[in-house]
Design an enzyme around this catalytic site. Structure first.
Site, mmCIF file in Angstrom:
data_model
loop_
_atom_site.group_PDB
_atom_site.id
_atom_site.type_symbol
_atom_site.label_atom_id
_atom_site.label_comp_id
_atom_site.label_asym_id
_atom_site.label_seq_id
_atom_site.Cartn_x
_atom_site.Cartn_y
_atom_site.Cartn_z
ATOM 1 N N ASP A 179 -6.300 -7.141 3.836
ATOM 2 C CA ASP A 179 -7.449 -6.502 3.183
ATOM 3 C C ASP A 179 -8.370 -7.570 2.609
ATOM 4 O O ASP A 179 -9.587 -7.568 2.825
ATOM 5 C CB ASP A 179 -6.934 -5.568 2.077
ATOM 6 N N ASP A 203 -2.725 -18.049 0.468
ATOM 7 C CA ASP A 203 -3.751 -18.644 -0.406
ATOM 8 C C ASP A 203 -4.403 -19.844 0.269
ATOM 9 O O ASP A 203 -5.631 -20.003 0.236
ATOM 10 C CB ASP A 203 -3.158 -19.008 -1.788
ATOM 11 N N ASP A 211 -12.129 -9.335 4.283
ATOM 12 C CA ASP A 211 -13.433 -9.324 3.609
ATOM 13 C C ASP A 211 -14.000 -10.735 3.537
ATOM 14 O O ASP A 211 -15.196 -10.953 3.724
ATOM 15 C CB ASP A 211 -13.310 -8.773 2.175
ATOM 16 N N TYR A 246 0.817 -1.215 0.000
ATOM 17 C CA TYR A 246 0.000 0.000 0.000
ATOM 18 C C TYR A 246 0.853 1.267 0.000
ATOM 19 O O TYR A 246 0.403 2.318 -0.428
ATOM 20 C CB TYR A 246 -0.918 0.035 1.237
ATOM 21 N N LYS A 267 3.272 -15.248 1.952
ATOM 22 C CA LYS A 267 3.603 -16.105 0.817
ATOM 23 C C LYS A 267 5.116 -16.292 0.795
ATOM 24 O O LYS A 267 5.810 -15.853 -0.138
ATOM 25 C CB LYS A 267 3.102 -15.460 -0.492
HETATM 26 C C1 IPM Z 1 -10.462 -1.474 3.794
HETATM 27 C C2 IPM Z 1 -10.737 -0.815 2.461
HETATM 28 C C3 IPM Z 1 -9.623 0.155 2.172
HETATM 29 C C4 IPM Z 1 -8.349 -0.636 2.007
HETATM 30 C C5 IPM Z 1 -9.872 1.100 0.993
HETATM 31 C C6 IPM Z 1 -11.171 1.870 1.149
HETATM 32 C C7 IPM Z 1 -8.728 2.043 0.788
HETATM 33 O O1 IPM Z 1 -10.906 -1.783 1.494
HETATM 34 O O2 IPM Z 1 -10.360 -0.742 4.785
HETATM 35 O O3 IPM Z 1 -10.396 -2.700 3.845
HETATM 36 O O4 IPM Z 1 -8.060 -1.157 0.903
HETATM 37 O O5 IPM Z 1 -7.601 -0.738 2.975
HETATM 38 MG MG MG Z 2 -10.912 -3.778 2.218
#
Ligand code: IPM
Ligand code: MG
Length: 368
Positions: free
Chosen positions: A249, A225, A253, A142, A192
């Site tokens: 990230d 993975d 999710d 990032y 990884k």
């Molecule tokens: C998160 C989001 C952010 C990230 C975006 C909005 C920049 O997806 O907080 O997980 O990628 O970190």
């Molecule tokens: Mg995210």
């Protein structure tokens, strides 16, 4: 003693609506639990861009650095898609993370009993699930340099750099081990190392921190993975997962969806503790700005409300009051309160954002 200070950055889309309910909860703790906060509000993301031409004004950045904790709603929306990368709403959030040095991002994935049927996985795989993902938040791909889109011969090349120093890995590993000791005492580190040097270093440093200072915690390593696969195959094998910025990230999710709705999940982003032991901290729901439902009173405020519960626990040492708020949320779900995102296939009539707020406040009153 002066009240602790909160900076609220509601942001874009459903951010302001869900944060509106959090403000009611904050007021409740002030009135009923003698836990008053001095609250200030400011802009972030698209809302800040509209007013100042930047997704985070320097004055707001200064306020965030001075506040005892920052509560953030959500940033972004289609209106801003065409903006230059440097002023996109997300850049505001990334600047907050970087300049507050919030290196440890805690993303719990907890399955509420009342919602176990909402998961895309079979109920018995997720019922009782309680995972904590610790995502490194201020480094890695990032932020690594070089980055950019460059000319190379007769074509362009897009470059981002995965970069981790030993100290960056060390500090996030420590935060994961500390947390594990207060939970199930297990950490799984994901990288990884089979293809990335940064992954080899990650694995080495995590193991070293473990062996030197946390030998009592059970540590395992997994390729990221495989980790993704295990998360959907048998998620309850995990307690704390520690991983880098990008894998974190994605994996968070994935873990979030196991619980049925992104509208339920809070997060805390913590930095190093200051002199009085309080870390720099930002709390935000895991969900985004959901522009498709913004302004309609449909959004689920629970993730944002549970983020405030994390603030009570991690910034203000009010674990009992945090638990009171979490129990109130559990209670209203058990009683059947459902916003639109929590409507199962059998349907029903959803309640609004503010009605969910009403229900949680009533459960809080009943807890006294
Ligand atoms: C998160 C989001 C952010 C990230 C975006 C909005 C920049 O997806 O907080 O997980 O990628 O970190
Ligand atoms: Mg995210």
């Amino acid at each position: 003693m002066a009240n602790p200070t909160l900076l609220i950055l509601a942001g874009d889309g459903i951010g302001p609506e869900v944060m509106g309910q959090v403000v009611r909860i904050i007021d409740w703790f002030g009135d009923k639990r003698d836990l008053a906060f001095d609250v200030d509000h400011d802009l972030v993301g698209g809302a800040a861009y509209d007013k100042h031409g930047t997704p985070l004004h320097d004055d707001t950045m200064a306020k965030a650095l001075a506040a005892d904790a920052v509560l953030l709603g959500a940033v972004g929306g289609p209106k801003y898609d065409a903006l230059d990368f440097s002023v996109k709403p997300e850049r505001g959030l990334l600047r907050l993370r970087k300049e507050m040095d919030l290196f440890s991002n805690l993303r719990p994935a907890q399955c509420f009993d009342a919602l176990a049927d909402f998961s895309s996985l079979k109920k018995d795989l997720v019922a009782g699930l309680d995972i904590m993902i610790v995502r490194e938040l201020t480094s890695g791909v990032y932020f690594g340099e070089p980055r950019g889109i460059f000319e190379e011969g007769n074509e362009r090349v897009g470059i981002n750099t995965q970069r981790y120093t030993e100290s960056e890995i060390d500090r996030v590993a420590r935060s994961a081990f500390e947390l594990a000791r207060r939970r199930g005492n297990k950490v799984c580190s994901m990288e990884k190392a089979n293809v990335m040097e940064s992954g080899i270093l990650w694995r080495e440093v995590v193991q070293k921190v473990h062996d030197e200072d946390y030998p009592d915690v059970e540590l395992s390593h997994m390729y990221a993975d495989n980790g993704a696969m295990q998360l959907v195959r048998a998620p309850k094998q995990f307690d704390v997962i520690v991983t880098d910025n990008l894998f974190g990230d994605i994996l968070s999710d994935c873990a979030a969806m196991l619980t049925g709705s992104l509208g339920m999940l809070p997060s805390a982003s913590l930095g190093a503790p200051n002199a009085d032991g309080r870390p720099k901290a930002l709390y935000e729901p895991v969900h985004g700005s959901a522009p498709d439902i913004a302004g309609q009173g449909k959004a689920n405020p629970i993730a944002c409300i549970l983020s405030f519960a994390m603030a009570l626990r991690y910034s203000f040492d009010q674990g009992d009051e945090a638990a009171r708020l979490e129990k109130a949320v559990e209670q209203v779900l058990a009683d059947g309160a459902r916003t639109a995102d929590l409507m199962g296939p059998e349907g029903g009539s959803p309640i609004s954002t503010s009605e969910m707020g009403d229900a949680i406040l009533a459960a809080l009153d009943a807890s006294l």
